[in-house]
Design an enzyme around this catalytic site. Structure first.
Site, PDB file in Angstrom:
ATOM      1  N   LYS A 221     -28.327  61.568  77.490  1.00 48.69           N
ATOM      2  CA  LYS A 221     -29.169  62.640  76.931  1.00 48.69           C
ATOM      3  C   LYS A 221     -29.379  63.633  78.069  1.00 48.69           C
ATOM      4  O   LYS A 221     -30.288  63.481  78.876  1.00 48.69           O
ATOM      5  CB  LYS A 221     -30.489  62.020  76.433  1.00 48.69           C
ATOM      6  CG  LYS A 221     -31.281  62.935  75.520  1.00 48.69           C
ATOM      7  CD  LYS A 221     -32.387  62.144  74.842  1.00 48.69           C
ATOM      8  CE  LYS A 221     -33.373  63.062  74.154  1.00 48.69           C
ATOM      9  NZ  LYS A 221     -32.845  63.844  73.052  1.00 48.69           N
TER      10      LYS A 221
HETATM   11  N1  PPE Z   1     -28.961  62.735  68.379  1.00 49.19           N
HETATM   12  C1  PPE Z   1     -29.325  63.746  69.200  1.00 49.19           C
HETATM   13  C2  PPE Z   1     -28.322  64.763  69.581  1.00 49.19           C
HETATM   14  C3  PPE Z   1     -30.636  63.804  69.669  1.00 49.19           C
HETATM   15  O1  PPE Z   1     -30.995  64.796  70.479  1.00 49.19           O
HETATM   16  C4  PPE Z   1     -31.572  62.831  69.247  1.00 49.19           C
HETATM   17  C5  PPE Z   1     -32.991  62.903  69.714  1.00 49.19           C
HETATM   18  C6  PPE Z   1     -31.146  61.797  68.402  1.00 49.19           C
HETATM   19  C7  PPE Z   1     -29.823  61.779  67.993  1.00 49.19           C
HETATM   20  C8  PPE Z   1     -32.063  60.699  67.966  1.00 49.19           C
HETATM   21  O2  PPE Z   1     -32.353  59.839  69.040  1.00 49.19           O
HETATM   22  P1  PPE Z   1     -33.720  59.029  69.121  1.00 49.19           P
HETATM   23  O3  PPE Z   1     -34.787  60.001  69.433  1.00 49.19           O
HETATM   24  O4  PPE Z   1     -33.500  58.024  70.171  1.00 49.19           O
HETATM   25  O5  PPE Z   1     -33.914  58.387  67.794  1.00 49.19           O
HETATM   26  N2  PPE Z   1     -33.484  64.212  69.853  1.00 49.19           N
HETATM   27  C9  PPE Z   1     -34.660  64.511  70.637  1.00 49.19           C
HETATM   28  C10 PPE Z   1     -34.697  65.989  70.891  1.00 49.19           C
HETATM   29  C11 PPE Z   1     -35.642  66.866  70.182  1.00 49.19           C
HETATM   30  C12 PPE Z   1     -35.744  68.217  70.836  1.00 49.19           C
HETATM   31  O6  PPE Z   1     -35.809  69.217  70.120  1.00 49.19           O
HETATM   32  O7  PPE Z   1     -35.792  68.300  72.063  1.00 49.19           O
HETATM   33  C13 PPE Z   1     -35.888  63.882  70.052  1.00 49.19           C
HETATM   34  O8  PPE Z   1     -35.921  63.543  68.864  1.00 49.19           O
HETATM   35  O9  PPE Z   1     -36.831  63.671  70.795  1.00 49.19           O
END
Ligand code: PPE
Length: 305
Positions: free
Chosen positions: A158
């Site tokens: 990330k």
């Molecule tokens: N895919 C991506 C590309 C992604 O950024 C997130 C989280 C997820 C899947 C889901 O992952 P998880 O949070 O572990 O379930 N995205 C973060 C970014 C939000 C933002 O605008 O900054 C979040 O949900 O915190």
């Protein structure tokens, strides 16, 4: 943005407004920073961070992937999260954003000589895709941008740079009058949203793509666990966009998005065009869990005394 009193930076709590960086910070120019998105919920027993250790672990894994040496380890970072939430005053649910970034000192693409800074900010943040969205569903558009290729970027990390693609996809979707983008992988199969993972329901079966072309999502894993508890069959396999059009239900999952129903994809109504029964059941279970109402999952919560 709803400001809080303090931000944790490099081992100290500093006033929110003083948490600034130099214009020549390396990350600002070249985009290498590992970050997380974590939530803390205002439960009956006070604020509780959801899956803190899993988020910190992913943060450190992201840093490792992009060859940044974190000056703090798992335990120190977990402690820092707790210290920050204790110091600030909140009146609701909180979103936490830790970031390991490259600071001021060197320029040029090579990053190993740049100093490593670590910060954690946390503020009150409501429904990511709107209160109306989480209740009644959002409009989504298949993006003209493919999800970052696994051949050139590292999707298990990330990292800031990965989000340029997400940002462009999101921008396009909003300009088209939708609320979120659905990105396909290079072969044309559903990958993920700009910041969420994706699920559909067909014949009562919950279907979500594998982790090949998405972040290893903590919310997706939680939803799969909850669905299995409820006796819902879960399959991880490839999905095509036309399969979404004819699904009974679809929804996004993410720390920020929580569980947000999708009512439309590419101007085709999904199911009845509202949060379907499986989505609603999972939403209910998910919010029960994060609010500390499901003892089976109490180990996922870190209470802030
Ligand atoms: N895919 C991506 C590309 C992604 O950024 C997130 C989280 C997820 C899947 C889901 O992952 P998880 O949070 O572990 O379930 N995205 C973060 C970014 C939000 C933002 O605008 O900054 C979040 O949900 O915190």
């Amino acid at each position: 943005m709803k400001e809080a009193q303090y931000i944790w930076k490099d081992g100290k709590l500093i006033p929110w407004k003083e948490a600034t960086t130099h214009i020549l910070s390396h990350t600002l120019h070249y985009g290498n920073a590992a970050f997380e998105g974590t939530r803390a919920y205002a439960t009956k027993k006070g604020l509780a961070i959801f899956r803190l250790s899993d988020h910190v672990k992913r943060l450190l894994n992201s840093a490792k992937i992009v060859a940044i040496k974190s000056p703090y380890d798992q335990k120190e970072l977990e402690k820092a999260h707790i210290e920050l939430l204790k110091a600030n005053v909140y009146n609701g649910n909180v979103y936490i954003r830790p970031i390991i970034f490259l600071g001021y000192g060197v320029m040029g693409v090579s990053h190993v000589q740049a100093p490593v800074n670590v910060a954690i900010a946390a503020w009150e943040w409501g429904a990511y895709l709107g209160e109306e969205g989480i209740l009644n569903g959002i409009k989504v558009k298949t993006s003209s941008f493919a999800r970052n290729s696994v051949k050139s970027t590292m999707g298990k990390a990330k990292i800031a740079a990965n989000y340029l693609n997400s940002q462009m996809a999101k921008h396009e979707a909003l300009e088209c009058g939708c609320e979120e983008a659905l990105l396909l992988d290079e072969s044309g199969f559903v990958a993920e949203g700009s910041g969420e993972c994706f699920f559909i329901v067909r014949d009562g079966v919950l279907i979500t793509p594998s982790y090949d072309n998405s972040l290893e999502s903590i919310t997706q894993a939680t939803v799969i666990e909850l669905a299995k508890d409820l006796g819902i069959e879960v399959v991880q396999r490839r999905i095509t966009r036309d399969e979404v059009y004819i699904a009974e239900e679809a929804f996004f999952t993410g720390t920020a998005a929580e569980i947000t129903p999708v009512k439309e994809l590419d101007f085709r109504m999904i199911g009845a065009g509202k949060a379907g029964p499986v989505t609603q059941r999972l939403q209910k279970e998910f919010f029960n869990l994060v609010m500390g109402e499901n003892p089976k999952y109490s180990h996922y919560l870190t209470y802030i005394g």
